[in-house]
Write an enzyme that holds these catalytic residues in place. Structure first.
Site, PDB file in Angstrom:
ATOM      1  N   GLY B 201       0.797  -1.228   0.000  1.00 19.95           N
ATOM      2  CA  GLY B 201       0.000   0.000   0.000  1.00 19.95           C
ATOM      3  C   GLY B 201       0.820   1.262   0.000  1.00 19.95           C
ATOM      4  N   LEU B 227      -4.406  -5.386  -4.945  1.00 21.10           N
ATOM      5  CA  LEU B 227      -3.295  -4.430  -4.838  1.00 21.10           C
ATOM      6  C   LEU B 227      -2.005  -5.089  -4.327  1.00 21.10           C
ATOM      7  CD1 LEU B 227      -2.473  -1.406  -5.007  1.00 21.10           C
ATOM      8  CD2 LEU B 227      -3.086  -1.231  -2.577  1.00 21.10           C
ATOM      9  N   ASP B 228      -0.903  -4.897  -5.063  1.00 20.15           N
ATOM     10  CA  ASP B 228       0.429  -5.352  -4.644  1.00 20.15           C
ATOM     11  C   ASP B 228       0.470  -6.844  -4.373  1.00 20.15           C
ATOM     12  OD1 ASP B 228       1.169  -2.701  -4.817  1.00 20.15           O
ATOM     13  OD2 ASP B 228       0.898  -2.311  -2.681  1.00 20.15           O
ATOM     14  N   ASN B 229      -0.360  -7.579  -5.047  1.00 19.67           N
ATOM     15  CA  ASN B 229      -0.462  -9.004  -4.758  1.00 19.67           C
ATOM     16  C   ASN B 229      -0.185  -9.893  -5.962  1.00 19.67           C
ATOM     17  OD1 ASN B 229      -1.043 -11.086  -2.853  1.00 19.67           O
ATOM     18  ND2 ASN B 229      -2.950 -11.449  -3.969  1.00 19.67           N
TER      19      ASN B 229
END
Lengths: 284, 284, 284, 284
Positions: B201, B227-229
């Site tokens: 994040g 997100l960011d995964n």
């Protein structure tokens, strides 16, 4: 001739203001100190000043008890948190181990070869597995199975009897209770087998494998009440690829764990680590 | 003479069974391929077989369309997911940028010097800041302010018009909608300025500073809805100390971000990256 | 179920031409091999092809002696230099040690914990110092003082009696004679305490200190007649600063030496290292 | 408020004796300095004391000319070599470049984004190739073809006219004459594309390829009369494998060269580098 083993180290943290360095340097000079290293740093965000200075005791006009008395006015003036140590008084270490004994084996051989700045006073393990090797190195070994409360009581008695200065959890993999931490009330260094704060808790290599990371890590930190959340002392990583199974992550990780824990223990025993808030300053 | 630029690359993943390597090798041999590199791997936990093989097109008896037709029976027999690429057809890249343009500048200069295996077809930014440099490199520049839906529509039209094969988020710092991802339906590579999964994040350097880590990292990954995964392509870290402020973490991190994103883009364009599940195989 | 311990590995190098991969893959498939890993590479400058492939022996229709016979025509056709190994036949290792025993201690503990892909058959040292630890691990220990010719004769007899496959010079710090190398005629792995080819010969840490380098290194390599000049298997480095004395370079270097030698021994025993000219291919 | 840009830095080296730290600290305190960082070190082998201290100029009672006058007695008393600098007076840099312009491009973009602690005053190159980019950044560009003596005369005039404080050889690949070094008489930083002292001289990547090393390196150092032999400021390495050709070594090396040269230039401009003998102290 300069004697590496006969130096004193002063560690200080205090609110920043003018005159700290001058105050300490003048005090040391008046008592005939020959400064070997000194490192000072100000944290601009918190306005804290940190200082580590090491000097030869050979010509120094005070012994440690005298220092503690004479330095008090300066410490008070600047509201210092401070500690003084002598390199010829090595900290006494208790190593807590388990069946995963690679960190223990590493610390034992380093002690033997003089690489550790402390003395391993005893080993406590919840398995009998490592006993022959520990005793080969002529270090007392105690098996304490993991029946929580009772085990902690036994351990506390041993730590007390052996005048332990610092406990090292060498892949001990038991969570120590709040009561234990409060009763022992001395630094405890843990090795966690991940790059914290990633993969907190159990089976971090399995977590890393699931996530498909390209580097795995290990983290040594001081133990606090909150799991895997204490001040970090040292971290390192190693590259992994799609060819690595969980098994090979574990094997590669062992080498990381050994060196990352060793550095933390060594630096702690050399009085290079200063805790503040939930962080550390590691002087180099 | 061997021509580095005239090779073909086959990427395969399929359920493991006997005969895959023999099937592919025999097929290539029958069509007169000279194999330059090959790498095969079996994931024991998932029982998937991965294969990347590169051969010279100079004597090869098939062109790419013919290959696609002739190879089909083998692909079907082994239930392969597969792709074939030619190194003389470079992927067309769209770079999405923002005011933090160090990754963009890095990619531009690498393209100029021939270090990128793809071609930057256009740059889309939500700031006008980088326009002069992009145009210096004679690459079309489009400013699209971040009014979500409309901006995405504009961007999609551009990606389509410029026949883009892969989008690169070079510190773009906007979250793309599910609709956008589905409409574009091609790989998107992002650079996140932390060692994922730590510090997901916003403001990861601030998070890292707060936690007192001793290494900071950067992670390039394919973008997914979460997100960011997405699947991680590359990660790297750099050492920091108590002397580092948030500002110097950000500065040190810039160099990490540049190299970690560059490697991901390069490897992707070289057809070295194979996604499976939420992971990647990166052939080297 | 897949048995990690029951695999075969084929290592090949030969002049490059078409059909090598197909020839090998077809041979293995016809004998019912399930390929777990394979890696092939062509050296464009020398026009040599390298191949390593590993398959499960569980369904394989040949045993090793049969393989050697059946594979011969293919090997001849392509003028291959080749070797076949089985992971359940571990190479037998002789460790040569001296008073600087950190590498020896490291290898012993790794063998105990199953991290080494070989078996330490005996330890030969020119000091008695490490004897108790070696015998603790129940490994035969022989002290051979360094009276050159006679020592080498004794050592050769031991290597022969213990059916040694590979010798490891774990900071042995004696130069082996040309006669010894020819008589033994098997691989010898050495660890040199510098980043070769920098600081060849004696006292490399002193040389590094004099030169003021910012990184120190260690190099594991096969021994040839020319000092510190054999094919390099692995290298690594660690950062040093002006704060490091020669003593701390030596101490930091010990950790490098241990891991760099360990990796070389492990990879060699896993049949991942292929010598050609004065270089190595290390398959990963 | 603390102003990052308004600090002073004192660099000192002198024969070690008691009272140096106290003398400096007392002097600074008497003139109302607020110390932000300080680092002191004694080289035990040479008996030299090194000191770097940085303080805020906001309350400081002396300006730089006054400091130089007032500090003189202390400097004399301790036989100090010393220098004082202010962070708001950035050093002026001349970059010498060639056709291999990746280091130049890197420095230019860092200057633009404020990452360099100095100002690039001009660029001198023996090729016209980089002119458009340099001028894009609004920095004067001079092409000086490599006709030795005359070229050096021209360069010296430019260095003088542009009041250059430090010259940076960004893959300039010309050897500067003894006369030039003596006439310029200011620091010159070079980047050599190997891990010095390995692979001195021409074509280090080719040398590295021949030797079969597993890591390649880059070294930034001050230029002296002896080729590739000056005091080392920074070094770094990157892993290579048998898959790397000379071409890919060169490409991987470019990233090393950029970062290793950048760090040296940055640290030099931040007054963190202190030369002594043929070595450097790099304060961090």
């Amino acid at each position: 001739m300069f004697n590496q083993n006969n130096t004193a180290i002063l560690l200080v943290s205090c609110p920043d203001r003018k005159g700290i360095v001058a105050g300490v340097a003048d005090f040391l000079y008046r008592h005939n100190a020959n400064i070997l290293h000194a490192d000072e740093h100000r944290d601009n965000e918190l306005n804290i000043f940190f200082l580590r200075t090491e000097w030869s005791m050979s010509d120094f006009s005070l012994d440690i008890p005298q220092f503690k008395k004479e330095f008090l006015p300066i410490a008070k003036k600047f509201s210092m948190k401070w500690a003084i140590a002598q390199t010829d008084k090595k900290p006494r270490i208790a190593v807590f181990a388990s069946k995963e004994d690679h960190c223990l084996v590493d610390l034992l051989s380093r002690q033997k070869s003089g690489e550790l700045a402390g003395d391993i006073a005893l080993v406590i393990s919840n398995y009998t597995y490592s006993k022959p090797l520990v005793e080969f190195y002529k270090i007392p070994f105690f098996e304490i199975p993991s029946i929580k409360d009772q085990a902690e009581m036994q351990a506390l008695t041993l730590l007390n009897n052996y005048k332990v200065d610092v406990a090292v959890l060498a892949r001990y993999m038991q969570i120590l209770s709040k009561d234990f931490l409060e009763s022992f009330n001395k630094p405890i260094i843990n090795i966690h087998h991940s790059f914290l704060p990633a993969f907190i808790g159990a089976r971090p290599y399995h977590q890393a494998y699931e996530r498909g990371v390209k580097l795995i890590g290990a983290t040594s930190h001081y133990v606090t009440e909150i799991l895997d959340n204490g001040p970090i002392i040292e971290q390192d990583v190693v590259r992994v690829t799609h060819r690595d199974s969980v098994g090979s992550l574990i094997q590669k990780g062992r080498d990381l764990e050994k060196i990352v824990l060793y550095r933390a223990v060594k630096w702690h025993c050399e009085n290079k680590v200063l805790q503040y808030g939930n962080k550390t300053v590691v002087f180099d």
